[in-house]
Design a protein around this motif. Structure first.
Motif, PDB file in Angstrom:
ATOM      1  N   VAL A  80       9.318  31.216 -39.841  1.00 19.98           N
ATOM      2  CA  VAL A  80      10.358  32.056 -39.109  1.00 19.98           C
ATOM      3  C   VAL A  80      10.020  31.492 -37.570  1.00 19.98           C
ATOM      4  CG1 VAL A  80      10.685  34.507 -38.212  1.00 19.98           C
ATOM      5  CG2 VAL A  80       9.583  33.871 -40.418  1.00 19.98           C
ATOM      6  N   LEU A  81      11.207  31.083 -36.865  1.00 25.17           N
ATOM      7  CA  LEU A  81      11.399  30.711 -35.552  1.00 25.17           C
ATOM      8  C   LEU A  81      12.160  31.753 -34.728  1.00 25.17           C
ATOM      9  CD1 LEU A  81      12.039  27.244 -36.675  1.00 25.17           C
ATOM     10  CD2 LEU A  81      10.249  27.511 -34.918  1.00 25.17           C
ATOM     11  N   GLN A  82      11.713  32.056 -33.450  1.00 22.64           N
ATOM     12  CA  GLN A  82      12.487  33.214 -32.694  1.00 22.64           C
ATOM     13  C   GLN A  82      13.164  32.701 -31.407  1.00 22.64           C
ATOM     14  OE1 GLN A  82       9.359  36.283 -32.045  1.00 22.64           O
ATOM     15  NE2 GLN A  82       8.360  35.209 -30.564  1.00 22.64           N
ATOM     16  N   TRP A  83      14.241  32.921 -31.047  1.00 20.65           N
ATOM     17  CA  TRP A  83      14.570  32.678 -29.679  1.00 20.65           C
ATOM     18  C   TRP A  83      14.115  33.662 -28.446  1.00 20.65           C
ATOM     19  CZ3 TRP A  83      16.452  28.546 -27.558  1.00 20.65           C
ATOM     20  CH2 TRP A  83      16.992  28.697 -26.457  1.00 20.65           C
ATOM     21  N   PRO A  84      13.523  33.004 -27.707  1.00 21.80           N
ATOM     22  CA  PRO A  84      12.786  33.747 -26.731  1.00 21.80           C
ATOM     23  C   PRO A  84      13.648  34.578 -25.781  1.00 21.80           C
ATOM     24  CG  PRO A  84      12.602  31.427 -26.015  1.00 21.80           C
ATOM     25  CD  PRO A  84      13.095  31.483 -27.529  1.00 21.80           C
ATOM     26  N   GLY A  85      15.095  33.915 -25.520  1.00 23.87           N
ATOM     27  CA  GLY A  85      15.977  34.639 -24.716  1.00 23.87           C
ATOM     28  C   GLY A  85      16.389  36.016 -25.314  1.00 23.87           C
ATOM     29  N   SER A  86      16.370  36.027 -26.835  1.00 26.87           N
ATOM     30  CA  SER A  86      16.631  37.288 -27.322  1.00 26.87           C
ATOM     31  C   SER A  86      15.581  38.353 -27.554  1.00 26.87           C
ATOM     32  CB  SER A  86      17.305  36.939 -28.954  1.00 26.87           C
ATOM     33  OG  SER A  86      18.315  36.371 -28.547  1.00 26.87           O
ATOM     34  N   TYR A  87      14.273  37.675 -27.733  1.00 28.13           N
ATOM     35  CA  TYR A  87      13.080  38.603 -27.440  1.00 28.13           C
ATOM     36  C   TYR A  87      13.022  39.249 -26.146  1.00 28.13           C
ATOM     37  CZ  TYR A  87       8.151  39.821 -27.993  1.00 28.13           C
ATOM     38  OH  TYR A  87       6.968  40.445 -28.017  1.00 28.13           O
ATOM     39  N   HIS A 143       7.623  31.991 -34.952  1.00 28.58           N
ATOM     40  CA  HIS A 143       6.846  33.362 -35.097  1.00 28.58           C
ATOM     41  C   HIS A 143       5.669  33.493 -36.068  1.00 28.58           C
ATOM     42  CE1 HIS A 143       7.820  38.009 -35.572  1.00 28.58           C
ATOM     43  NE2 HIS A 143       6.436  37.739 -35.619  1.00 28.58           N
ATOM     44  N   GLY A 144       5.973  32.798 -37.097  1.00 28.29           N
ATOM     45  CA  GLY A 144       4.995  32.713 -38.342  1.00 28.29           C
ATOM     46  C   GLY A 144       5.184  32.088 -39.383  1.00 28.29           C
ATOM     47  N   LEU A 145       4.350  31.787 -40.221  1.00 34.66           N
ATOM     48  CA  LEU A 145       4.545  30.970 -41.851  1.00 34.66           C
ATOM     49  C   LEU A 145       4.061  32.047 -42.650  1.00 34.66           C
ATOM     50  CD1 LEU A 145       5.322  28.510 -43.189  1.00 34.66           C
ATOM     51  CD2 LEU A 145       2.956  27.909 -42.757  1.00 34.66           C
ATOM     52  N   TRP A 146       5.009  32.587 -43.382  1.00 37.25           N
ATOM     53  CA  TRP A 146       4.577  34.062 -44.003  1.00 37.25           C
ATOM     54  C   TRP A 146       4.866  33.928 -45.622  1.00 37.25           C
ATOM     55  CZ3 TRP A 146       8.378  37.379 -40.909  1.00 37.25           C
ATOM     56  CH2 TRP A 146       8.180  37.442 -39.634  1.00 37.25           C
ATOM     57  N   PRO A 147       3.750  33.875 -46.229  1.00 34.59           N
ATOM     58  CA  PRO A 147       3.679  33.847 -47.812  1.00 34.59           C
ATOM     59  C   PRO A 147       4.568  34.897 -48.450  1.00 34.59           C
ATOM     60  CG  PRO A 147       1.588  33.580 -47.151  1.00 34.59           C
ATOM     61  CD  PRO A 147       2.440  34.044 -46.014  1.00 34.59           C
ATOM     62  N   ASN A 148       5.381  34.645 -49.262  1.00 35.78           N
ATOM     63  CA  ASN A 148       6.353  35.762 -49.989  1.00 35.78           C
ATOM     64  C   ASN A 148       6.471  35.558 -51.392  1.00 35.78           C
ATOM     65  OD1 ASN A 148       7.819  36.415 -47.162  1.00 35.78           O
ATOM     66  ND2 ASN A 148       9.100  37.379 -48.820  1.00 35.78           N
ATOM     67  N   HIS A 200      -3.241  37.834 -34.965  1.00 34.54           N
ATOM     68  CA  HIS A 200      -2.567  38.856 -36.038  1.00 34.54           C
ATOM     69  C   HIS A 200      -1.821  38.106 -37.116  1.00 34.54           C
ATOM     70  CE1 HIS A 200       0.458  41.816 -37.354  1.00 34.54           C
ATOM     71  NE2 HIS A 200       1.210  40.837 -37.110  1.00 34.54           N
ATOM     72  N   GLU A 201      -1.222  36.863 -36.863  1.00 34.35           N
ATOM     73  CA  GLU A 201      -0.412  35.971 -37.905  1.00 34.35           C
ATOM     74  C   GLU A 201      -1.369  35.384 -38.765  1.00 34.35           C
ATOM     75  OE1 GLU A 201       2.999  35.599 -38.280  1.00 34.35           O
ATOM     76  OE2 GLU A 201       3.017  37.250 -36.508  1.00 34.35           O
ATOM     77  N   TRP A 202      -2.630  34.993 -38.460  1.00 30.62           N
ATOM     78  CA  TRP A 202      -3.587  34.387 -39.541  1.00 30.62           C
ATOM     79  C   TRP A 202      -4.027  35.697 -40.461  1.00 30.62           C
ATOM     80  CZ3 TRP A 202      -5.277  31.005 -42.584  1.00 30.62           C
ATOM     81  CH2 TRP A 202      -6.556  31.219 -43.190  1.00 30.62           C
ATOM     82  N   ASN A 203      -4.513  36.751 -39.696  1.00 34.73           N
ATOM     83  CA  ASN A 203      -5.209  37.858 -40.453  1.00 34.73           C
ATOM     84  C   ASN A 203      -4.185  38.499 -41.507  1.00 34.73           C
ATOM     85  OD1 ASN A 203      -7.479  37.339 -39.168  1.00 34.73           O
ATOM     86  ND2 ASN A 203      -7.107  39.084 -37.424  1.00 34.73           N
TER      87      ASN A 203
END
Length: 229
Positions: free
Chosen positions: A35-42, A64-69, A117-120
């Motif tokens: 997941v990649l986020q655009w800082p301007g929108s954040y 933003h993160g690498l999320w197992p799904n 947070h992302e790791w945990n």
């Protein structure tokens, strides 16, 4: 017969106990969302943002993160409380993480809270494949592999505050990568729909982009704003 009933389960239990231990340690998942986020929108929301202590990030998509799904759209989380984030394990990556995985949360901080947070929450659910260093390295490698901003700009889609069709944004990314992205929108201070996050799906090795088994809900209208940063 009574004696047999007493002793018969023992070898079965001896087999099941180590098997159960293995099953509880191994994390199973079907793919990653990268997941990649655009800082301007954040930042262009009522909540706004704070730049990290290292300064304003580059005008680029940040991790933003690498999320197992799982293939059904659900996901595991907080899988191993005995493996907390340890900054010393990624000390050689910190400079790159500050550039490619910057925090925009308030109050201003170094990014350690975000990465922790992302790791945990997510990384511990893939540690059967990637240890802590490998997890963050995999995300950085994927960021290098896919230059989303360049892909969009090559298609004439620029972060200039203009509105673009959702179809054109998705199409540009699919044409460049070969795979359909998930696109998530948020609302700016005026309530306009804007390009916020892009989801790419990755195989369980954390290295190869794949077609998404399931796409996230995006909340986007047919025309979306691409704000400047």
């Amino acid at each position: 017969m009574g004696a047999m009933k007493s002793y018969l389960p023992i070898p079965i239990l001896a087999f099941l106990i180590p098997l159960f231990a293995v099953l509880t340690v191994a994390q199973d998942f079907d793919f990653f969302y990268f997941v990649l986020q655009w800082p301007g929108s954040y930042c262009d929301t009522k909540q706004s943002c704070c730049y990290p202590t290292s300064g304003k990030p580059a005008e680029d998509f940040g991790i933003h993160g690498l999320w197992p799904n799982y293939n059904d759209g659900s996901y595991p989380s907080n899988c191993d409380p005995d493996s907390p984030f340890d900054p010393s394990k990624v000390s050689d990556l910190t400079g790159k993480m500050k550039a490619d995985w910057p925090t925009l949360a308030c109050p201003s901080n170094s990014g350690l809270k975000f990465w922790s947070h992302e790791w945990n929450k997510h990384g511990t659910c893939s540690e059967s494949v990637l240890d802590q260093h490998g997890y963050f390295q995999a995300a950085l490698n994927l960021k290098k592999q896919v230059d989303l901003l360049q892909i969009l700009q090559n298609a004439g889609i620029n972060p200039d505050g203009q509105f673009y069709s959702l179809e054109s944004v998705s199409g540009a990314i699919k044409d460049a990568t070969g795979y359909t992205p998930g696109i998530q929108c948020n609302a700016d201070e005026e309530g306009n729909n804007q390009l916020y996050q892009i989801y790419l799906c990755v195989d369980t090795s954390g290295s190869n982009i794949i077609e998404c088994p399931v796409l996230p809900r995006g909340g986007c209208s047919s025309k979306i704003e691409f704000p400047s940063f």
